[in-house]
Design a protein around this motif. Structure first.
Motif, PDB file in Angstrom:
ATOM      1  N   ASP A  94      -3.849   6.708   1.509  1.00  0.00           N
ATOM      2  CA  ASP A  94      -3.387   5.327   1.369  1.00  0.00           C
ATOM      3  C   ASP A  94      -2.145   5.111   2.225  1.00  0.00           C
ATOM      4  O   ASP A  94      -1.973   4.061   2.849  1.00  0.00           O
ATOM      5  CB  ASP A  94      -3.046   5.023  -0.098  1.00  0.00           C
ATOM      6  CG  ASP A  94      -4.279   4.864  -0.971  1.00  0.00           C
ATOM      7  OD1 ASP A  94      -5.383   4.677  -0.418  1.00  0.00           O
ATOM      8  OD2 ASP A  94      -4.150   4.927  -2.205  1.00  0.00           O
ATOM      9  N   GLY A 131       0.450   3.284  -3.054  1.00  0.00           N
ATOM     10  CA  GLY A 131      -0.932   3.492  -3.480  1.00  0.00           C
ATOM     11  C   GLY A 131      -1.720   2.193  -3.524  1.00  0.00           C
ATOM     12  O   GLY A 131      -1.165   1.121  -3.758  1.00  0.00           O
ATOM     13  N   ILE A 132      -3.036   2.311  -3.298  1.00  0.00           N
ATOM     14  CA  ILE A 132      -3.934   1.151  -3.290  1.00  0.00           C
ATOM     15  C   ILE A 132      -4.881   1.270  -4.477  1.00  0.00           C
ATOM     16  O   ILE A 132      -5.478   2.326  -4.686  1.00  0.00           O
ATOM     17  CB  ILE A 132      -4.738   1.094  -1.976  1.00  0.00           C
ATOM     18  CG1 ILE A 132      -3.782   1.051  -0.770  1.00  0.00           C
ATOM     19  CG2 ILE A 132      -5.656  -0.105  -1.958  1.00  0.00           C
ATOM     20  CD1 ILE A 132      -4.479   1.141   0.566  1.00  0.00           C
ATOM     21  N   GLN A 161      -2.824   5.397   6.173  1.00  0.00           N
ATOM     22  CA  GLN A 161      -3.429   4.217   6.785  1.00  0.00           C
ATOM     23  C   GLN A 161      -2.409   3.150   7.173  1.00  0.00           C
ATOM     24  O   GLN A 161      -2.748   2.215   7.890  1.00  0.00           O
ATOM     25  CB  GLN A 161      -4.440   3.588   5.821  1.00  0.00           C
ATOM     26  CG  GLN A 161      -5.596   4.483   5.432  1.00  0.00           C
ATOM     27  CD  GLN A 161      -6.427   4.908   6.626  1.00  0.00           C
ATOM     28  OE1 GLN A 161      -6.609   4.164   7.578  1.00  0.00           O
ATOM     29  NE2 GLN A 161      -6.937   6.127   6.581  1.00  0.00           N
ATOM     30  N   ARG A 189      -5.217   9.463  -2.244  1.00  0.00           N
ATOM     31  CA  ARG A 189      -3.952   8.774  -2.493  1.00  0.00           C
ATOM     32  C   ARG A 189      -2.985   8.975  -1.318  1.00  0.00           C
ATOM     33  O   ARG A 189      -2.282   8.046  -0.909  1.00  0.00           O
ATOM     34  CB  ARG A 189      -3.330   9.295  -3.799  1.00  0.00           C
ATOM     35  CG  ARG A 189      -1.885   8.903  -4.030  1.00  0.00           C
ATOM     36  CD  ARG A 189      -1.694   7.393  -4.078  1.00  0.00           C
ATOM     37  NE  ARG A 189      -0.291   7.038  -4.029  1.00  0.00           N
ATOM     38  CZ  ARG A 189       0.403   6.806  -2.928  1.00  0.00           C
ATOM     39  NH1 ARG A 189      -0.183   6.905  -1.731  1.00  0.00           N
ATOM     40  NH2 ARG A 189       1.665   6.468  -2.985  1.00  0.00           N
ATOM     41  N   SER A 193       0.812  -1.227   0.000  1.00  0.00           N
ATOM     42  CA  SER A 193       0.000   0.000   0.000  1.00  0.00           C
ATOM     43  C   SER A 193       0.839   1.267   0.000  1.00  0.00           C
ATOM     44  O   SER A 193       0.301   2.358  -0.217  1.00  0.00           O
ATOM     45  CB  SER A 193      -0.922   0.012   1.223  1.00  0.00           C
ATOM     46  OG  SER A 193      -1.750  -1.129   1.242  1.00  0.00           O
ATOM     47  N   VAL A 209     -14.580   6.918  -0.143  1.00  0.00           N
ATOM     48  CA  VAL A 209     -14.012   5.601  -0.462  1.00  0.00           C
ATOM     49  C   VAL A 209     -15.035   4.496  -0.236  1.00  0.00           C
ATOM     50  O   VAL A 209     -15.154   3.562  -1.040  1.00  0.00           O
ATOM     51  CB  VAL A 209     -12.741   5.357   0.371  1.00  0.00           C
ATOM     52  CG1 VAL A 209     -12.310   3.895   0.311  1.00  0.00           C
ATOM     53  CG2 VAL A 209     -11.611   6.241  -0.133  1.00  0.00           C
ATOM     54  N   ALA A 255      -9.097  -2.595   2.025  1.00  0.00           N
ATOM     55  CA  ALA A 255      -7.724  -2.360   2.493  1.00  0.00           C
ATOM     56  C   ALA A 255      -7.701  -1.309   3.599  1.00  0.00           C
ATOM     57  O   ALA A 255      -6.999  -1.473   4.609  1.00  0.00           O
ATOM     58  CB  ALA A 255      -6.843  -1.932   1.322  1.00  0.00           C
ATOM     59  N   TRP A 256      -8.464  -0.221   3.445  1.00  0.00           N
ATOM     60  CA  TRP A 256      -8.506   0.809   4.484  1.00  0.00           C
ATOM     61  C   TRP A 256      -9.079   0.258   5.781  1.00  0.00           C
ATOM     62  O   TRP A 256      -8.602   0.595   6.871  1.00  0.00           O
ATOM     63  CB  TRP A 256      -9.332   2.003   4.001  1.00  0.00           C
ATOM     64  CG  TRP A 256      -8.573   2.969   3.152  1.00  0.00           C
ATOM     65  CD1 TRP A 256      -7.457   2.694   2.395  1.00  0.00           C
ATOM     66  CD2 TRP A 256      -8.852   4.357   2.966  1.00  0.00           C
ATOM     67  NE1 TRP A 256      -7.039   3.821   1.737  1.00  0.00           N
ATOM     68  CE2 TRP A 256      -7.867   4.859   2.061  1.00  0.00           C
ATOM     69  CE3 TRP A 256      -9.817   5.218   3.430  1.00  0.00           C
ATOM     70  CZ2 TRP A 256      -7.852   6.190   1.657  1.00  0.00           C
ATOM     71  CZ3 TRP A 256      -9.807   6.547   3.027  1.00  0.00           C
ATOM     72  CH2 TRP A 256      -8.828   7.031   2.154  1.00  0.00           C
ATOM     73  N   LYS A 269      -8.169   1.307  -6.681  1.00  0.00           N
ATOM     74  CA  LYS A 269      -9.491   1.774  -6.276  1.00  0.00           C
ATOM     75  C   LYS A 269     -10.430   0.627  -5.917  1.00  0.00           C
ATOM     76  O   LYS A 269     -11.223   0.730  -4.980  1.00  0.00           O
ATOM     77  CB  LYS A 269     -10.093   2.610  -7.418  1.00  0.00           C
ATOM     78  CG  LYS A 269     -11.463   3.180  -7.108  1.00  0.00           C
ATOM     79  CD  LYS A 269     -11.977   3.991  -8.279  1.00  0.00           C
ATOM     80  CE  LYS A 269     -13.380   4.533  -8.008  1.00  0.00           C
ATOM     81  NZ  LYS A 269     -13.919   5.293  -9.154  1.00  0.00           N
ATOM     82  N   GLU A 326     -17.357   1.558  -2.789  1.00  0.00           N
ATOM     83  CA  GLU A 326     -17.492   0.115  -2.618  1.00  0.00           C
ATOM     84  C   GLU A 326     -18.767  -0.403  -3.277  1.00  0.00           C
ATOM     85  O   GLU A 326     -18.855  -1.571  -3.643  1.00  0.00           O
ATOM     86  CB  GLU A 326     -17.494  -0.223  -1.120  1.00  0.00           C
ATOM     87  CG  GLU A 326     -17.409  -1.692  -0.812  1.00  0.00           C
ATOM     88  CD  GLU A 326     -17.263  -1.936   0.686  1.00  0.00           C
ATOM     89  OE1 GLU A 326     -17.094  -3.110   1.072  1.00  0.00           O
ATOM     90  OE2 GLU A 326     -17.318  -0.965   1.467  1.00  0.00           O
ATOM     91  N   ARG A 375      -9.545  -0.641  -2.389  1.00  0.00           N
ATOM     92  CA  ARG A 375      -9.239   0.373  -1.370  1.00  0.00           C
ATOM     93  C   ARG A 375     -10.178   0.287  -0.169  1.00  0.00           C
ATOM     94  O   ARG A 375      -9.700   0.403   0.983  1.00  0.00           O
ATOM     95  CB  ARG A 375      -9.274   1.766  -1.997  1.00  0.00           C
ATOM     96  CG  ARG A 375      -8.898   2.869  -1.017  1.00  0.00           C
ATOM     97  CD  ARG A 375      -8.815   4.211  -1.691  1.00  0.00           C
ATOM     98  NE  ARG A 375      -7.567   4.395  -2.417  1.00  0.00           N
ATOM     99  CZ  ARG A 375      -7.481   4.828  -3.658  1.00  0.00           C
ATOM    100  NH1 ARG A 375      -8.584   5.105  -4.347  1.00  0.00           N
ATOM    101  NH2 ARG A 375      -6.301   4.981  -4.227  1.00  0.00           N
TER     102      ARG A 375
END
Length: 456
Positions: A441, A223-224, A444, A438, A220, A333, A232-233, A226, A337, A229
């Motif tokens: 990312d 960058g992750i 986090q 970004r 990460s 974010v 991942a967050w 999209k 989803e 994300r």
């Protein structure tokens, strides 16, 4: 032959090189001045009449040099020519030309955007036609596949990416939302080879029974993608456990817990003890970024609940201006989803089902809380956390760019005057939303140390 011999003798007698000097190359600041192209910018000037001069037959190189006009030699001094040009320029014409250039550039950008939208619509139509034809007889399917060879190859690559995404652990969603996400996935722009490779690495890591969080942090850092994300967050912030089997039960429990807080505390927003807090939240939400998102009544309602519940449950700091901006990245974010819109700021959030909006609200609350747990001293009395980080920034600038540091000190500009908002809002007001996401990312990766990454 005699003439050839004469030429040879002429050049033989001349031992010097052919004259000619290379003039300065002018860039965008000093473009070449061409009277033919800029005739309208020069005031008419009377020229003395010239009479043709009959050239004598040259016998020496000196005579050849004096009677020949070298194409490389402008015949005027460069500075003098530029001075004449600047003196005779018409300001109105220059401004009009500049406006035309800007307008033409804007039109080209609009045409490019229109072409992209048109291509996107064509892909949607073609995919819809192919899916409808697949339900018919085999003979019709064959004829369509012959007529749309390129479209079939595109759909094949998109189907393969969808198959890969099925291995990614996802939270439960209502059927309507799942269908919406599946439809939009088929029309998203194709990824580059590098992006597809990174996405595969994330999906393989997240698909395991126990996600390796240390490996997830390493991936990460740059960058992750999209598409992964949101999950991942949630993992990196500590909101979800690494074990896949426990994630669904954790989500359900935490979401129920949040709305229990809402039921318990939110009605007290008009009480005398909490009235000032709620009033300040109500004032600050219209100031947040992005503008289109904040003007939606449904978004305002969700943000008011999140911020008020957090303030009630954290009396040491309570609500402080700037915390309202920290909800936005999580909210955007987690909306992604359930949708595949490229520009989320323009999406009508109220079109999502109520259950989905509740999930987004609860997830945003818990992830924001995890972030603020590590930087709460930014918002306590006298905000010592922010002052400490501004001091770190000052020391860093003095070390890596002493000239800038001396300039600020010479003009008595204090770092706190311009860097306070950077730390208070984690750059939410300084850069576009997509750039902020970004940056987050990287924030986090170590939630409790997130603001230290805010220092360049």
């Amino acid at each position: 032959m005699a003439s050839d011999a004469g030429r040879k003798q002429f050049w033989k007698r001349s031992g010097a090189k052919v004259p000619g000097s290379i003039q300065h190359v002018y860039g965008a600041q000093h473009p070449p001045f061409d009277p033919l192209l800029h005739g309208t910018l020069i005031k008419p000037r009377s020229k003395p009449p010239t009479t043709p001069v009959k050239l004598k037959k040259v016998s020496t190189f000196q005579e050849f040099e004096s009677n020949t006009s070298d194409a490389w030699d402008l015949g005027d001094d460069d500075d003098e020519l530029l001075a004449i040009a600047a003196e005779n320029l018409n300001t109105e014409v220059v401004m009009e030309t500049a406006h035309k250039v800007i307008q033409n550039h804007s039109k080209l950008q609009e045409q490019h955007k229109f072409q992209e939208e048109h291509l996107q619509e064509e892909k949607q139509v073609e995919s819809a036609e192919l899916s409808s034809v697949a339900c018919g007889d085999n003979r019709l399917v064959k004829s369509v596949s012959e007529g749309h060879t390129s479209s079939s190859s595109d759909n094949a690559s998109e189907n393969s990416s969808m198959q890969r995404s099925q291995s990614l652990p996802q939270t439960s969603a209502p059927p309507l939302v799942s269908g919406m996400a599946d439809y939009n996935t088929s029309v998203t722009p194709a990824l580059t080879e590098r992006e597809a490779s990174r996405l595969d690495k994330f999906k393989q890591l997240l698909a395991g029974p126990n996600t390796d969080l240390e490996e997830l942090r390493k991936l990460s850092w740059s960058g992750i993608p999209k598409r992964v994300r949101p999950i991942a967050w949630k993992l990196l912030s500590g909101y979800l456990p690494a074990n896949v089997d426990r994630r669904e039960s954790t989500l359900q429990r935490k979401r129920k817990e949040y709305f229990a807080f809402v039921e318990q505390y939110y009605d007290s927003r008009n009480d005398e003890n909490h009235q000032d807090t709620y009033r300040q939240i109500h004032i600050d939400i219209p100031r947040m970024s992005p503008e289109v998102l904040r003007l939606q009544p449904k978004v305002t309602e969700i943000f008011e609940r999140i911020l008020f519940i957090w303030a009630i449950r954290h009396p040491a700091s309570g609500y402080v201006q700037g915390i309202n901006d920290l909800v936005t990245p999580f909210f955007v974010v987690f909306v992604c989803e359930y949708i595949e819109e490229e520009v989320v700021e323009n999406f009508d959030v109220s079109s999502l089902p109520e259950e989905v909006l509740q999930n987004i609200e609860a997830d945003s609350y818990w992830c924001m809380s995890k972030l603020l747990d590590g930087i709460q001293d930014n918002y306590t009395f006298a905000q010592p956390g922010i002052q400490k980080k501004v001091k770190m920034l000052e020391e860093l600038v003095s070390r890596i760019d002493e000239q800038v540091h001396r300039h600020l000190d010479q003009h008595e500009v204090k770092y706190l005057q311009f860097a306070f908002r950077w730390m208070n809002n984690l750059l939410m007001r300084e850069v576009p939303l997509r750039c902020t996401i970004r940056l987050w990312d990287t924030y986090q990766l170590h939630t409790k140390e997130a603001p230290t990454h805010n220092v360049p």
